[in-house]
Motif scaffolding. Structure first.
Motif, PDB file in Angstrom:
ATOM      1  N   PHE A  62       0.811  -1.222   0.000  1.00 14.24           N
ATOM      2  CA  PHE A  62       0.000   0.000   0.000  1.00 14.24           C
ATOM      3  C   PHE A  62       0.841   1.267   0.000  1.00 14.24           C
ATOM      4  N   TYR A 102      -0.213   4.405  -1.969  1.00 20.48           N
ATOM      5  CA  TYR A 102      -1.319   5.168  -1.381  1.00 20.48           C
ATOM      6  C   TYR A 102      -0.815   6.076  -0.269  1.00 20.48           C
ATOM      7  N   SER A 118       0.964   9.000  -1.903  1.00 21.87           N
ATOM      8  CA  SER A 118       0.000   9.947  -2.480  1.00 21.87           C
ATOM      9  C   SER A 118      -0.644  10.801  -1.403  1.00 21.87           C
ATOM     10  N   ASN A 119      -0.930  10.185  -0.273  1.00 23.65           N
ATOM     11  CA  ASN A 119      -1.578  10.899   0.818  1.00 23.65           C
ATOM     12  C   ASN A 119      -0.632  11.890   1.483  1.00 23.65           C
ATOM     13  N   TYR A 177      -7.973  10.466   1.691  1.00 17.18           N
ATOM     14  CA  TYR A 177      -8.317   9.040   1.719  1.00 17.18           C
ATOM     15  C   TYR A 177      -9.498   8.748   0.794  1.00 17.18           C
ATOM     16  N   LEU A 184      -8.455   8.256  -2.813  1.00 15.32           N
ATOM     17  CA  LEU A 184      -7.378   7.315  -3.112  1.00 15.32           C
ATOM     18  C   LEU A 184      -7.862   5.954  -3.608  1.00 15.32           C
ATOM     19  N   VAL A 217      -8.385   3.306  -1.772  1.00 21.37           N
ATOM     20  CA  VAL A 217      -7.555   2.330  -1.069  1.00 21.37           C
ATOM     21  C   VAL A 217      -8.402   1.108  -0.741  1.00 21.37           C
TER      22      VAL A 217
END
Length: 129
Positions: A88, A91, A94-95, A102, A105, A107
């Motif tokens: 992960f 993610y 990116s965050n 969130y 994303l 996720v």
């Protein structure tokens, strides 16, 4: 637009100010990538322009040191993300790097699990930095 709130990092012994330092260190990730890509200048040593006599300034050496520093800082962020959640980590990056929330994303995990992983990321980053 919602304002980013500070994470509560007491369980990782990270103060609010240390958390903010780490957070803004991550926010510089893209800038550091750009600087690293733009460092291509290689030149022979030149004379020091400060009038310090016959001192020589090694621009190539300084450029190489700057590249190493940027590479190390980028690697610290990436490795911390991978250690926090190997599959992960994109993610997480990116965050924390780009500020993608969130909700945007997509996720494949719960919000709570993602934020636990994000806390773990900052804990790891704090020890590495």
């Amino acid at each position: 637009m919602k304002k980013d709130r500070d994470l509560k990092m007491q369980n990782y012994n990270i103060s609010t100010y240390r958390y903010r330092e780490l957070k803004y260190f991550c926010k510089q990730y893209r800038e550091k990538q750009s600087q690293l890509r733009s460092i291509t200048e290689l030149s022979s040593p030149g004379f020091d322009s400060n009038g310090g006599g016959n001192k020589i300034s090694d621009r190539t050496g300084n450029t190489a040191l700057r590249r190493l520093q940027l590479e190390k800082e980028l690697e610290i962020i990436e490795q911390s993300a991978m250690e926090a959640g190997s599959e992960f980590y994109p993610y997480i990056l990116s965050n924390v790097v780009d500020g993608v929330r969130y909700e945007h994303l997509e996720v494949p995990m719960s919000r709570r699990a993602f934020f636990r992983m994000k806390l773990k990321f900052f804990g790891i980053l704090s020890t590495k930095k």
